[in-house]
Design a protein around this motif. Structure first.
Motif, short mmCIF file in Angstrom:
data_model
loop_
_atom_site.label_atom_id
_atom_site.label_comp_id
_atom_site.label_asym_id
_atom_site.label_seq_id
_atom_site.Cartn_x
_atom_site.Cartn_y
_atom_site.Cartn_z
N ASP A 162 112.18 58.25 35.19
CA ASP A 162 113.37 57.66 35.82
C ASP A 162 113.90 56.57 34.90
O ASP A 162 113.26 55.54 34.71
CB ASP A 162 113.00 57.10 37.20
N THR A 163 115.07 56.81 34.32
CA THR A 163 115.59 55.94 33.27
C THR A 163 116.71 55.05 33.78
O THR A 163 117.73 55.53 34.25
CB THR A 163 116.15 56.78 32.11
N TRP A 164 116.53 53.74 33.67
CA TRP A 164 117.61 52.80 33.99
C TRP A 164 118.31 52.39 32.70
O TRP A 164 117.65 51.98 31.74
CB TRP A 164 117.08 51.56 34.70
N TRP A 165 119.61 52.52 32.69
CA TRP A 165 120.42 52.04 31.57
C TRP A 165 121.87 52.08 31.96
O TRP A 165 122.18 52.33 33.13
CB TRP A 165 120.13 52.84 30.29
N GLN A 166 122.77 51.81 31.00
CA GLN A 166 124.20 51.65 31.33
C GLN A 166 125.08 52.09 30.17
O GLN A 166 124.61 52.16 29.02
CB GLN A 166 124.52 50.18 31.55
N THR A 167 126.36 52.29 30.47
CA THR A 167 127.35 52.56 29.42
C THR A 167 127.21 51.49 28.33
O THR A 167 127.31 51.76 27.15
CB THR A 167 128.77 52.50 30.01
N GLU A 168 126.97 50.27 28.77
CA GLU A 168 126.91 49.14 27.85
C GLU A 168 125.68 49.18 26.95
O GLU A 168 125.71 48.64 25.84
CB GLU A 168 126.87 47.82 28.65
N TRP A 187 130.85 60.89 30.50
CA TRP A 187 130.10 59.68 30.86
C TRP A 187 129.14 59.34 29.72
O TRP A 187 128.89 60.17 28.85
CB TRP A 187 129.31 59.89 32.16
N ILE A 188 128.56 58.17 29.79
CA ILE A 188 127.70 57.72 28.68
C ILE A 188 126.48 58.63 28.51
O ILE A 188 126.02 58.87 27.39
CB ILE A 188 127.27 56.24 28.87
N THR A 189 125.95 59.15 29.61
CA THR A 189 124.74 59.98 29.48
C THR A 189 125.02 61.20 28.61
O THR A 189 124.18 61.62 27.82
CB THR A 189 124.21 60.37 30.87
C1 WTA Z 1 122.97 52.39 37.79
C2 WTA Z 1 124.64 55.40 33.52
C3 WTA Z 1 118.92 52.90 39.51
C4 WTA Z 1 122.91 50.88 37.59
C5 WTA Z 1 123.52 55.62 32.50
C6 WTA Z 1 123.65 50.67 36.29
C7 WTA Z 1 120.58 53.15 37.94
C8 WTA Z 1 124.72 51.71 36.37
C9 WTA Z 1 119.73 53.94 37.14
C10 WTA Z 1 125.26 52.14 35.04
C11 WTA Z 1 118.40 54.20 37.62
C12 WTA Z 1 121.64 53.73 36.13
N1 WTA Z 1 118.04 53.66 38.81
N2 WTA Z 1 120.17 52.63 39.12
N3 WTA Z 1 117.54 54.95 36.95
N4 WTA Z 1 120.41 54.28 36.03
N5 WTA Z 1 121.76 53.06 37.29
O1 WTA Z 1 127.39 52.89 33.05
O2 WTA Z 1 123.58 50.26 38.66
O3 WTA Z 1 127.55 55.06 34.35
O4 WTA Z 1 124.20 49.39 36.13
O5 WTA Z 1 125.51 54.43 33.04
O6 WTA Z 1 124.10 52.82 37.03
O7 WTA Z 1 126.13 53.23 35.17
P1 WTA Z 1 126.73 53.92 33.89
#
Ligand code: WTA
Length: 661
Positions: free
Chosen positions: A425-431, A323-325
């Protein structure tokens, strides 16, 4: 619990947690702030975002070594195809490995590898990593892999996984990691979309004390994968596996006799580093492309600023490299920073629920990054195992993948963070490739909130008409300006790329990135993530598309149609529920329901296993035939189904059963 009600109650959260002053003052971001003379965190955040080009320029120079300096930080002349660090030359593998191995960090541990069987562990220094990467890079070259070719790795969390990634990067090949929790179907579609030349895999892996096979999935997937010329097999469990003459080779033999030196090719910063498939609204996974230049900068910068990793820290991000993480915080971020990182193969609860905590104690982990689903699992099973270990070295805790609910926040803080460590608490995405919205160590935290957009980002919440919504209102998360580790494209699918991320606001504000999540800000400006706007599931933090599970279910010979929705689950966040229409004349039975779940697991993998299968006669659809998952979910959960006038078959709603909670 209604989604909106949940948000409202979260927004009433009044607790604020301040990080102890000594931890704040020690933190990298705080020290930068002081050096620059900013008086407050907010002043710094604002300046960095207003002056994002200048900010990223400084970060690119601080965190990465360029073999040829770039002449332009950002070229935005071809939106949405932004280009970063134009005119420069770089290779992320040089930044992650070579410069440390050739310098003072040669004998520093890069990875503390810990296999699942207790006692199966070894440390790999930067010097050793350099040699391993070079040998693999030479072997790949020997197998005919050239710049731009795609190499798939389908491996458990063992050293050969990051080694393969870095070896590809070194020679300009593009890696595509397929999570080992996918099975042959998931692997096959990704290998074929990427037209991979080589697949690197293992005979098997360990899970809960048992050696499990992996290679048979590859053999199945290879039946229809014409691009693959070579399959490289790591001996992990030693279980005998069939090897196809001329195609399959053991990893040891593949790298045997290869030189310990290999030239690192210096690349254009826009040259592709990897493709990672992620789920979107349709059943076909999207191949997100990332580039060398950006990846040499922001994972390292955020590992330093957000995770606050210092030179003597032991960092552990529990994510899988599938996964991206794992890409950003097990491989590129910590390695580019020259940090020591844990690479753990196994499950959190084997041989018992104390495994993770024993690793933290033994290796002196100071920065620990995991997912809410794991925290909730431990919360449910109690503190007995946590209490057995000394976790006092933990300074920073962090979370990713789904909302961290306040109860889990509090449990994590008290039991793992000794009531001292901040929880990032980190919000981010694969993108996005790196953290986007998160507290810094110095940020006063509200449990359940991701706090604020990070320095260098111009993240906002837009309504349908591209207006920034006032505090207290919800809307779409957008990025108003680009950032270095942004996605560059979808592999060979320009139309879908533009449509999914850039079309929404193109008429009014071209170049605005639509993230696909909704959020709100409370009266203090704190951000609260409300979830996806599209049909994408988050099961135990893993991103899976409803449509992908549906098409796997429909591939069962007795299934005519399927609709998949997520049911809230207190540990996994969501679990998968399928509503299935059987083919004419097929009788419903509990055995068949189970058989369909097992079939999905076989096709897609254990990550996509439907917990429940319900038989229905029909599912609600729009007049154009699109399954209305939102309506199904609402009905199944006993919520308001809303306006049904757009449906072609409103009567079908009545036959959706109420599912057990
Ligand atoms: C969700 C994971 C709430 C969100 C890094 C996003 C989160 C999707 C959080 C991406 C967070 C990720 N709190 N929701 N801290 N971090 N998300 O691509 O919906 O596997 O669009 O990347 O995970 O998921 P992905």
């Amino acid at each position: 619990m209604a989604e909106t009600a949940k948000t409202a109650s979260l927004q009433e959260e009044t607790r604020i947690f301040n990080t102890p002053q000594d931890i704040i003052e020690y933190s990298n971001a705080y020290q930068w702030m002081k050096k620059k003379g900013f008086k407050t965190e907010m002043e710094m955040r604002k300046w960095c975002s207003d002056n994002y080009i200048e900010f990223w320029d400084e970060m690119a120079k601080t965190y990465a070594d360029w073999s040829v300096p770039y002449t332009k930080v950002l070229d935005d002349s071809g939106k949405p195809y932004y280009k970063w660090f134009t005119g420069g030359k770089i290779n992320v593998a040089y930044n992650a490995v070579d410069r440390h191995a050739k310098g003072a960090k040669k004998d520093k541990v890069a990875y503390h590898f810990i296999g699942e069987p207790v006692g199966d562990a070894r440390d790999i220094t930067y010097g050793q990593l350099y040699i391993e990467v070079n040998k693999m890079a030479n072997a790949l070259k020997g197998a005919g892999v050239v710049k731009g070719d795609r190499v798939v790795a389908y491996l458990p969390m063992i050293p050969e996984l990051p080694i393969t990634m870095l070896a590809c990067a070194k020679i300009g090949a593009i890696h595509t990691i397929v999570f080992s929790g996918f099975s042959s179907g998931g692997l096959n579609s990704r290998v074929n979309d990427a037209e991979a030349k080589v697949v690197v895999t293992a005979d098997g892996f360990y899970r809960r004390g048992k050696p499990l096979p992996l290679k048979p999935n590859v053999d199945e997937a290879m039946k229809t994968a014409p691009s693959v010329q070579k399959v490289v097999v790591v001996k992990r469990t030693g279980v005998a596996v069939p090897m196809t003459e001329g195609r399959d080779v053991y990893y040891d033999d593949f790298v045997k006799g290869q030189s310990e030196e290999c030239e690192t090719v210096m690349l254009d910063p826009e040259d592709r580093l990897f493709i990672l498939y992620t789920s979107g609204t349709t059943g076909k996974p999207k191949g997100i492309e990332h580039a060398h230049g950006g990846y040499a900068v922001t994972p390292a910068q955020t590992t330093s600023w957000v995770m606050d990793v210092h030179d003597d820290d032991v960092f552990w991000c529990t994510a899988d490299c599938g996964w991206i993480t794992g890409h950003s915080y097990v491989v590129y971020g910590p390695l580019c920073l020259g940090a020591s990182t844990i690479l753990y193969e196994g499950s959190p609860d084997f041989p018992d629920l104390g495994r993770w905590w024993s690793i933290i104690e033994k290796y002196g982990v100071t920065v620990f990054y995991t997912a809410p689903t794991a925290i909730r699992m431990f919360m449910k099973t109690g503190e007995e195992f946590v209490k057995k270990y000394n976790l006092s070295k933990v300074r920073i805790l962090a979370s990713v993948g789904e909302p961290l609910n306040p109860e889990a926040y509090m449990w994590f803080r008290k039991n793992i963070g000794s009531d001292r460590a901040p929880i990032i608490d980190t919000w981010w995405q694969t993108e996005t490739g790196c953290h986007v919205i998160a507290p810094l160590v110095m940020t006063p935290e509200k449990p359940g909130s991701v706090c604020f957009p990070l320095p260098g980002f111009n993240t906002d919440i837009f309504d349908e008409d591209a207006n920034s919504v006032p505090l207290g209102y919800g809307g779409n998360i957008v990025q108003k300006t680009p950032w270095p580790s942004m996605l560059r494209a979808f592999f060979r699918d320009e139309v879908r790329y533009k449509k999914e991320y850039w079309d929404m606001y193109w008429q009014v504000k071209p170049g605005t990135y639509l993230a696909g999540d909704k959020a709100t800000r409370d009266k203090d400006g704190y951000w609260w993530i409300q979830g996806r706007i599209d049909d994408v599931l988050k099961v135990a933090g893993h991103r899976i598309s409803n449509a992908e599970v549906e098409s796997a279910a429909v591939s069962h010979p007795k299934v005519a149609e399927a609709a998949v929705v997520g049911q809230p689950d207190e540990v996994k966040g969501e679990k998968i529920v399928a509503f299935v229409i059987l083919r004419d004349g097929v009788a419903e039975s509990p055995e068949l329901a189970k058989e369909i779940s097992v079939h999905v697991r076989k096709v897609l993998g254990p990550v996509a296993y439907p917990d429940k299968v319900y038989f229905v006669k029909d599912v609600p659809k729009t007049r154009s035939g699109k399954i209305m998952r939102r309506v199904i979910k609402a009905k199944a959960l006993g919520k308001e189904t809303g306006d049904l006038s757009a449906l072609a078959n409103p009567e079908s709603v009545d036959n959706i059963p109420r599912i057990d909670l």
